[in-house]
Structures are given as structure tokens and as C-alpha cells.
Write an enzyme that holds these catalytic residues in place. Structure first.
Site, mmCIF file in Angstrom:
data_model
loop_
_atom_site.group_PDB
_atom_site.id
_atom_site.type_symbol
_atom_site.label_atom_id
_atom_site.label_comp_id
_atom_site.label_asym_id
_atom_site.label_seq_id
_atom_site.Cartn_x
_atom_site.Cartn_y
_atom_site.Cartn_z
ATOM 1 N N PRO A 247 0.789 -1.242 0.000
ATOM 2 C CG PRO A 247 0.082 -0.900 2.211
ATOM 3 C CD PRO A 247 0.859 -1.847 1.345
ATOM 4 C CB CYS A 248 4.385 2.096 -0.449
ATOM 5 S SG CYS A 248 5.393 1.497 0.859
ATOM 6 N N GLY A 249 2.121 3.150 -2.173
ATOM 7 C CA GLY A 249 1.830 4.198 -3.143
ATOM 8 C C GLY A 249 0.365 4.577 -3.221
#
Lengths: 291, 684
Positions: A247-249
Site C-alpha cells: 500500500p505504499c503508493g
């Protein structure tokens, strides 16, 4: 609209901080393509319509998403709305179910917690998997080898060989099943897609096998793109390793969606989100869902 | 389906297949380890199944993590109709093979027969699908061998099939509509959704009603059609699924019917699908004496890909903690790459082999930081043992390592690394590093020269060498060996409150490379700035000088810098040939990590740090061409001479001459005499 999206993408690409995220050409292309689809269909619904929708689910009006993040409460709302739309518009796949969790946080005893689950989906069409069952056989050295004698001593003693009421089937092509979970990540404040694949007998599929089942473009795209990648991590509720799209981006590209001129109502957050991540795993959402 | 319609065809049933969710094995493993131990008595479990919901794939009887007994009662739902089962888990593979499979199957079939006779199966119809599993769990290898049986009572003579067709063809349009609606109601009601056997009666005005089996007697008379419905897991258009077998046995035994109309209920997307569902007509031969006493024969061991063999599954990938640790650590690095350092080459890091000379405060810190960067191959060289004072400063050791005379540091450090990260490939060599100016007797010669050879081999078989010993002179031979083999050497040294971390330049023989011709300059080594050869610095010193007394925060700082410096070199396109940057350098030559200095010196008393650059000296006692050539020509006899004759190196390199000439070599480091290893140079 399209031009505006492009400009936003360009802006994000060129500036220092966020730019890094999008600097990859392939990812940018992918993004523009999808942003177009998503944003066009995501134009804010007429005001009355929105209010009616809110009235229906009996919730106070929610803010739109501007910063790309979603609150835990917003996730529950968005998840319900998503599952509901999916059920109405997606004729080919079973519905998502909401798995409620027994509350584990003592601080807010009435807070709702749970995740969405879609199970036993056969991704690739069965016809295509001509010889994949061959590969499955030679899985792992650590599996206990079954010796010849063990097979024999059973045949000798049992009646089944003479029971003609048992249908003798050809060895069926091994179907690959997939489970998908949409889980809220409290640290990133965005939804996360967890998934796993397994054979009909239950043996989990390795990432390499899974990659073959994914839509042809996905793997290359994931390799090059900066907006997500597949990783294996412990499922936050099942406590077993699952694959997930990191989910970083997410926050960044959801922000990009809202920057493109259309505020995303909380109820539509998961729909817009899934219109992008679903494609990576071969789950397209019908166009009508975006309206 | 058509060819089956001719009368007197034997009714054939498609076997049920099993599917065991990963979660079941996870839960079972903990149950076995935490609670059952070697107790191998049978366990009651719950399987789940549902009507077929895919035109090409049959549904399975599935074991999930909630299949095992627990305090929470099992809640079925529309996709999970609970079915009782029993699990015989053996403790060895031999006892698994020795299980009397026929008796076990018969025992379960008897239970089904008794439940039919007693009427229990009418109340709780899931009892008809009772199943059995035998298993052996190899919890060391995370692999499981198992075999399912779905006991079926054999009708003798078998039922014959009169006709079988899709339900949509069998029913009239009105009937079909009504049946669908009734089934959907049945499936939507939480009270009946997981009740897999039911009666469908259709009245003369085409209205369908669904009832429980126990209501069979009460309904009779007023209906035109009566169908025996069940949730059919099978997808085939030509055959009913396995649950029909015991259903027919019940129908024959309880109600003595000769002709049975059965309804194989299947669905799509949660709704009755009458194209997929089947309706069939079977004729049963009633037993003449109605013998309830004789239990019919039973069949039902599941085939594995058409063969009579058990199945097995390996879950090492999701259960082996070592594999899980590896993937979790890789993930962290991948995240770094993805988020901040797209051009980071993780493969270089995971494959590089590091040799750590010294396993003290610095060695421990360096090893830990290396592991943080995903470096997996670490060798320690140290001859000392873990002393009582060590564990508080040397982060790989604990009090237990001090027991007795103390474990060798090289051994304890390896053990510790494996505890921290089991996938590390680490080894330890207990060995002293031969030092100049520490003369040896002729008896010792052989062993010292043996050590020289071992050290040479170690340097050559690794990619990077860390010089982390506590004396200046012990760094001489490794510096020479690295220059000779052109290996990356990283040097870290501590004073009381100051530190120095540097990387050595390439060896002198590499000067012929194009790379160096361009610059014409190599970076210096630890000894390049010195105008004295290394000599005994330990004799004649007070205790606080001999032991490296430093502020405790220094080693972690210097150790971390040393590793960051190595990673910078490894990621730099020029590697060992990369020129030395300083803080004001712009980072154009493309190391993703920023500038790559030659030396870093810092002082805790000032909380300051600076980068420095020093080129290689032609008179260097360790890395100059003169010394390296001499070593190559004379090998060990050269080293012996260095060890035994303190002035030999200075004579060889011309330092003796130089010293007479001038003291202009002094750097601006007069203030920094806390750096113990520079003391000799500064004291000049």
C-alpha cells in the site's frame, strides 16, 4: 478532463518528492490510461443523488477524500457500498462478504472492524491450463514420498475396485482458486488487497505459479511500476502469510485521482481504488459500478 | 446425459473430493504441538461443503481452521454446510501406513447406518455425509500426509437409472419458477441454508414447497410430485454427486420406495440454477426381508489423481519460520528500493561475502548492520574469548557466552548471528593475525606462517574485508593482502572519544587498468599517511592504553559508518576504483546512496564529523607497489622478515630516508591523539 489528468500526472512526475514515485515511463502510461477511465466515470454524481445515497445508508454526510487517505470508519462505509455495488453490477462473480471481527480494541468498544472477502475465484479459464497439472506433481522434495508398497497393500484389501457405481473420472485439470481480502491498513490509512492462490486440494500456489495466472501485462507492469508491488506478508487477521499489493503508493495515486478534479466521495473510495488494483489480479469491475 | 436415459443403466455417482485449507494445517499443527502431544486418539472435526456453483468445477468437502474442535460453536452458512467427521492422526508415518483402513471406513459407515435406523439422520441430515480422515503430520518439515474417506453404503443390487436431465427440462416453466423461488428461500433462511437434504413437493397447481426430511410422513398424499433434493457438490451434467448414495440408502431403508425422483441442487452466484441442477429417476430393489440388522458394505476412500494413494501437502513456505524470516527481511529492503532508492542493487548485497577481522565491539556492530542491509555471508576471524566485561558492549554476546573460560568470540558470534537470522551463512575462524614488530621464535614459525596462508586464503575467498582489530599493527598484513588481491578493505578504528572509518583504495597492481590511468591516483590505505612502519604497540603500555577504552557510543557509530561505506562502494558503478568524495562533492557520478568519501573522522566530544581524502603513498608500508611486489616475490619469507625486524619495512619503502629528511608528512591531526592507532604517527 483528460488533459487535466495528464497535466497532473506530469506535475507529479516532475516535482521532486512525489515525482520519484511516478518517474517510471511504463507506470505513467498505465496510470494515465486508467486515470482516464476512472476519472471520467467518477465525475461527482448530481447533488441530490449523493444525498439520497447517504440517506440510504443512514450515515451523517461524509467528507470527500482529498488527501488520498481513508479513516477506519470510512473504510466500513466504503466497503459496504462497494460490496453492494458489486453485487448489483457484477453478474459473473460471487458477491464480496463482510467478515466482522470481534472487537479487540478496548478503547473504543463499539467501533466496527472487519474486512471484505471474496473466496474461491477461478481466475484463469480452465481450458488454458493444459499442462499445469503436470507441473504441480513435482512440487517439493520435502513432501513425504509415497512408496509403491503403500499403494499396493490398499488395493488388495478393498472392495472399491469392484463397485461399479463409482463413476471413474478422468483426472481433472487442476483448477486454481483465489481468495481475495480487502483489509484496512491503519498505518497507511488506505485499503490493502490481500490474496492467495491454491489448488483444489488446498496446496498453496507459489508466487511464480500465481504470476502465470495473472493477466499478461500485470507482471511486467508490477516489476517496473512504482505504485505497488506484490509482497508476502502475514495476513493481519488470519495470521498466515498471504500475498498483498503493497500500500505504499496507494495514498499518492488516490490523491492523484482527486487532484484530477473529481473529489471522491467516501462511498466511492473502494470502487475507484479497486478499479485500479483489481486489474492487477485480473478482477475488472464493470463500468456501471463507477457511475 | 442422453445415453444415460436408457433403462437399466447402473446409477453411477461422482466421488466427492476433499480440499484442506492451509489454515486447517496451521491450526492443527498448533493443536498438536501445544495440546495433544503424542495423544493420538481420534478427533471430531467438521468439514464444510456447499452446492456446486461453477459449471466446470465441482465443489469440495473442505477443512478449514475452524474445522477443529474449539470453544466456539460452529456456525454454518450458505457456503459452509457443516458435516461431521473424524480425524485419526498418527504420530509416525509407519503407523499411518499400518492403519486398518477398511475397518475405519466400516466403523464410520456403521454410524451412518445406525443414524438411518434410529431416525437421527432425519433430524440432522448432515450425518448422512459423515466422513473420515487419516493423517500424519511431519511438523519438522511442515509436510502432511492424509487420506479422506467419504463412507457410502453400497446398495445391493445397485440402483438403476431411469432418466436424468437438467432440472430446467424436467420442470414446466411454472414449476421451475416455483422450485427456484422455494430453493432460494430455503438457501436464504439462516435456519435452513446449511441443511443439505430436503424434500421438494410440487402440488397440482405447480407450486413447490420445500420441507425437512423428518416431515416426510406428514406431507404424504396431497402432492403430485415428490423429489428428494440434496445439495449436489458435483458439476457433471451426466451424474449425481456422492451424497445421493447414503440418501438412497436412507430412502430405501426408511420409506421402502422402489422409484425415487431425486433433485441434484446446484447454483450460480448464490441462486438456484436449474440448468446446472439435475432431476433423475432411479429405481431401487427393495430387500426381501427388510433386514435392518445387516449393515451394507461400504466404499469411499478418496482417489488421488485416479490412484489409490494418500495425498500429501508441503507448507514449508508458509510455516517454516526461517523461510518466513528471509522473505520478511527481503521485503524490508525491497521497500527501501521501491520507495527511496530505485536503482539499489539488492543482488550485489545478498551475494557479497564479508570477512570481519575482529569480533569485538566493532565486529559485532558491523555484523549486525551488514545483516540489516541483507548481507548474508559473514566470516569472523578472532582469537579471543568472550570475557565477562564483553557482553555489555559487544552486542552479539550474552552472559552465557562467558561461562567457564568463555567461548571463542569467533564461535559465539556465529552462533549469535544464526539466532538473530537463521538464514545467515556465517562461519568463524579462531586465529591470531600475525603482526609486524612482534618477533617470533623459530618454533612458532610454522604455525604463524600457517596463519598467514589461512588469512591469505580467507581474503581471497571474500569480496570485502573489514579491519576491526584493536591494534594498529594487526591491520598491516590484512591491508597488504587486500592490496595484493585488490579486495575492498574497510577500516574502522576507535579512540577514546573519536573514530576513524575509511576505505582502502585499489591495489597497486591494478594501476595498469584503464580505470586508474584516467585518474592516475589510487586512494590511500590505513598506513599511507604514516611515516613509521607498524610495530609493537602493546608492550610497555598501561592497561587503559592496551585495552581499547572508548566511549560506548563510538563502536555503534563507527561500525554503522563502516558498513554504509561498504554498501556505498558496492553500489557505486566504479566500485573499489571510485574516487573519494567530500561533503561538498556533487553526486553526479551516480551512486544512488549519495557521496562516497574516502575517510570519515568524527569526535564525540565535539559531536562533529568530517570527510577526508588521502591518496596512496609510494612509500606506504602496506599497499605500495614496492611492498606488494616484494610480497609476491618472496611470500612468507618476506612476512617473517617484517615480523622479526622492526625496521625492515621502513628501510624497504624508503621511509627511513624520508624521516631523516622531513616531518612535513604530518597531517593536521595533532589534536586528535585520541585515535589510538594514530598515536604512533602523531607522537613522532
Amino acid at each position: 478532463m483528460r488533459r487535466r489528468v495528464r497535466e497532473n500526472v506530469r506535475r507529479l512526475t516532475e516535482d521532486g518528492g512525489g515525482g520519484r514515485l511516478m518517474e517510471d515511463e511504463a507506470a505513467r502510461f498505465y496510470f494515465e490510461k486508467h486515470l482516464f477511465v476512472t476519472t471520467v466515470s467518477l465525475q461527482s454524481p448530481p447533488e441530490r443523488e449523493t444525498e439520497r445515497f447517504r440517506g440510504l445508508i443512514l450515515l451523517p454526510p461524509m467528507d470527500s477524500v482529498n488527501d488520498g487517505k481513508l479513516s477506519a470508519e470510512g473504510f466500513c462505509v466504503a466497503a459496504r457500498a462497494f460490496a453492494d455495488k458489486w453485487k448489483r453490477h457484477n453478474q459473473l462473480l460471487p458477491p464480496w462478504s463482510w467478515i466482522p471481527l470481534i472487537n479487540r480494541t478496548l478503547i473504543v468498544p463499539n467501533k466496527e472492524e472487519g474486512y471484505l472477502s471474496l473466496e474461491k475465484i477461478i481466475l484463469s479459464s480452465l481450458e488454458e491450463e493444459a499442462d499445469s497439472s503436470e507441473k504441480e506433481v513435482s512440487t517439493d522434495d520435502t513432501i513425504l514420498k509415497i512408496t509403491e508398497e503403500e499403494c499396493l497393500d490398499v488395493t488388495a484389501e478393498d472392495l472399491e475396485s469392484i463397485d461399479h457405481t463409482i463413476l471413474v473420472q478422468n483426472v481433472e485439470k487442476e483448477a486454481h482458486y483465489y481468495d481475495f481480502n480487502v483489509v484496512y491498513s491503519a498505518s497507511y490509512r488506505v485499503p490493502v488487497l490481500y490474496f492467495r492462490g491454491y489448488c483444489s486440494g488446498g496446496q498453496p500456489l507459489s508466487l511464480d505459479v500465481i504470476k502465470e495466472d495473472l493477466p499478461s501485462g500485470s507482471v511486467g507492469l508490477l516489476l517496473e511500476s512504482k505504485w505497488t508491488f506484490i509482497t508476502q506478508e502475514e495476513h493481519p487477521y488470519l495470521n498466515r502469510p498471504w500475498f498483498k499489493l503493497h500500500p505504499c503508493g496507494t495514498e499518492e495515486w488516490i490523491k492523484l485521482l482527486s487532484a484530477a478534479g473529481c473529489q471522491i466521495p467516501v462511498e466511492l473510495y473502494l470502487v475507484s481504488w479497486f478499479s485500479v488494483v483489481g486489474q492487477v489480479v485480473g478482477l475488472r469491475i464493470p463500468h456501471e459500478m463507477l457511475n | 446425459m442422453d445415453e444415460k436415459e436408457s433403462p437399466q443403466t447402473i446409477l453411477q455417482f461422482a466421488p466427492l473430493n476433499s480440499s484442506v485449507d492451509e489454515g486447517f494445517w496451521h491450526s492443527f499443527s498448533s493443536l498438536k504441538l501445544d495440546k495433544l502431544g503424542i495423544d493420538d486418539s481420534p478427533i471430531s472435526i467438521t468439514g464444510f461443503y456447499a452446492p456446486c456453483s461453477h459449471p466446470q468445477v465441482s465443489n469440495h468437502l473442505t477443512l478449514l481452521s475452524e474445522s477443529l474442535p474449539s470453544d466456539d460453536s460452529i456456525h454454518g452458512n450458505r457456503n459452509k454446510c457443516p458435516v461431521p467427521g473424524i480425524l485419526y492422526n498418527t504420530n509416525t508415518v509407519e503407523s499411518f501406513n499400518k492403519l486398518d483402513k477398511q475397518s475405519l471406513l466400516k466403523a464410520e459407515a456403521n454410524k451412518i447406518w445406525e443414524d438411518i435406523q434410529s431416525g437421527k439422520a432425519l433430524e440432522d441430515c448432515a450425518l448422512l455425509s459423515r466422513f473420515l480422515v487419516i493423517s500424519f503430520a511431519d511438523l519438522k518439515k511442515w509436510s502432511f500426509r492424509y487420506w479422506f474417506a467419504f463412507p457410502a453404503l453400497v446398495l445391493d443390487p445397485p440402483a438403476s437409472l431411469i432418466e436424468l436431465k437438467p432440472a430446467s427440462e424436467y420442470f414446466s416453466t411454472e414449476e421451475a419458477e416455483s422450485v427456484s423461488a422455494a430453493c432460494n428461500d430455503w438457501r436464504d433462511s439462516s435456519a435452513t441454508t446449511d441443511v443439505p437434504f430436503f424434500l421438494v413437493s410440487i402440488s397440482s397447481d405447480s407450486k413447490a414447497t420445500i420441507r425437512h426430511l423428518k416431515d416426510f410422513e406428514s406431507r404424504q398424499g396431497d402432492d403430485q410430485k415428490l423429489l428428494f433434493g440434496f445439495y449436489d457438490p458435483c458439476h457433471l451434467p451426466s451424474n449425481p454427486g456422492w451424497p445421493l448414495r447414503n440418501y438412497l440408502a436412507l430412502i430405501r431403508s426408511r420409506w421402502n420406495l422402489e422409484s425415487v425422483c431425486f433433485f441434484c441442487y446446484r447454483e450460480s452466484r448464490g441462486f438456484a440454477d436449474l440448468n446446472l441442477s439435475l432431476v433423475g429417476q432411479a429405481s431401487l430393489t427393495l430387500s426381501s426381508d427388510g433386514s435392518a440388522e445387516t449393515v451394507p458394505n461400504s466404499v469411499g476412500w478418496e482417489l488421488n489423481k485416479g490412484k489409490r494413494v494418500p495425498r500429501s501437502i508441503s507448507l514449508a513456505n508458509s510455516m517454516d519460520p526461517t523461510r518466513l524470516a528471509v522473505s520478511a527481511c527481503d521485503l524490508n529492503l525491497k521497500l527501501m528500493r521501491w520507495r527511496a532508492l530505485p536503482s539499489l542493487d539488492l543482488n550485489v548485497l545478498s551475494s557479497v561475502k564479508c570477512l570481519l577481522l575482529g569480533a569485538g565491539t566493532l565486529g559485532c556492530q558491523v555484523a549486525r548492520t551488514l545483516m540489516g542491509w541483507g548481507i548474508r555471508n559473514i566470516t569472523f576471524v578472532d582469537y579471543g574469548r568472550v570475557a565477562m566485561s564483553n557482553p555489555v558492549r559487544q552486542s552479539l554476546y550474552t552472559f552465557e557466552d562467558c561461562a567457564g573460560r568463555g567461548e571463542f568470540k569467533a564461535v559465539a558470534a556465529v552462533k549469535s548471528l544464526n539466532q538473530i537470522f537463521p538464514a545467515v551463512e556465517s562461519s568463524g575462524v579462531v586465529m591470531a593475525i600475525p603482526m609486524p614488530g612482534h618477533p617470533i621464535s623459530s618454533q612458532e614459525e610454522e604455525s604463524v606462517l600457517g596463519d598467514c596462508n589461512r588469512l591469505r586464503d580467507l581474503v581471497e575467498s571474500h569480496d570485502a574485508v573489514f579491519l576491526l582489530t584493536d591494534t594498529r599493527e594487526s591491520r598491516w598484513l590484512p591491508s597488504l593482502l587486500c592490496a595484493n588481491a585488490n579486495k575492498v578493505a574497510i577500516n574502522a578504528a576507535l579512540g577514546f572519544d573519536s573514530y576513524m572509518v575509511m576505505r582502502h583504495g585499489a591495489g597497486p597492481t591494478s594501476l595498469s587498468d584503464d580505470m586508474n590511468k584516467k585518474d592516475g591516483q589510487r586512494l590511500g590505505c590505513y598506513f599511507c599517511n604514516d611515516v613509521v612502519a607498524p610495530q609493537d604497540s602493546m608492550t610497555d603500555r598501561t592497561l587503559d592504553q592496551q585495552c581499547t577504552v572508548t566511549r560506548p557510543g563510538l563502536a555503534p557509530i563507527a561500525g554503522a559508518l563502516a558498513v554504509e561505506l561498504l554498501v556505498g562502494v558496492l553500489q557505486h558503478p566504479l566500485g573499489i576504483y571510485a574516487k573519494g568524495d567530500n561533503s561538498s562533492s556533487s553526486n553526479d557520478d551516480g551512486s544512488p546512496l549519495g557521496i562516497l568519501p574516502h575517510q570519515i573522522r568524527g569526535s564525540i566530544s565535539q559531536f562533529s564529523q568530517m570527510t577526508l581524502l588521502g591518496q596512496a603513498s609510494n612509500s606506504c608500508t602496506a599497499c605500495s607497489e614496492t611492498v606488494v611486489s616484494e610480497y609476491r616475490e618472496r611470500g612468507n619469507s618476506f612476512i617473517l622478515e617484517v615480523i622479526n625486524h622492526p625496521t625492515y619495512l621502513e628501510d624497504l619503502t624508503g621511509l627511513t630516508e624520508l624521516k631523516k629528511a622531513a616531518n612535513s608528512f604530518n597531517l593536521d591531526w595533532e589534536d586528535d591523539d585520541d585515535i589510538d592507532d594514530d598515536d604512533v604517527a602523531v607522537d613522532l
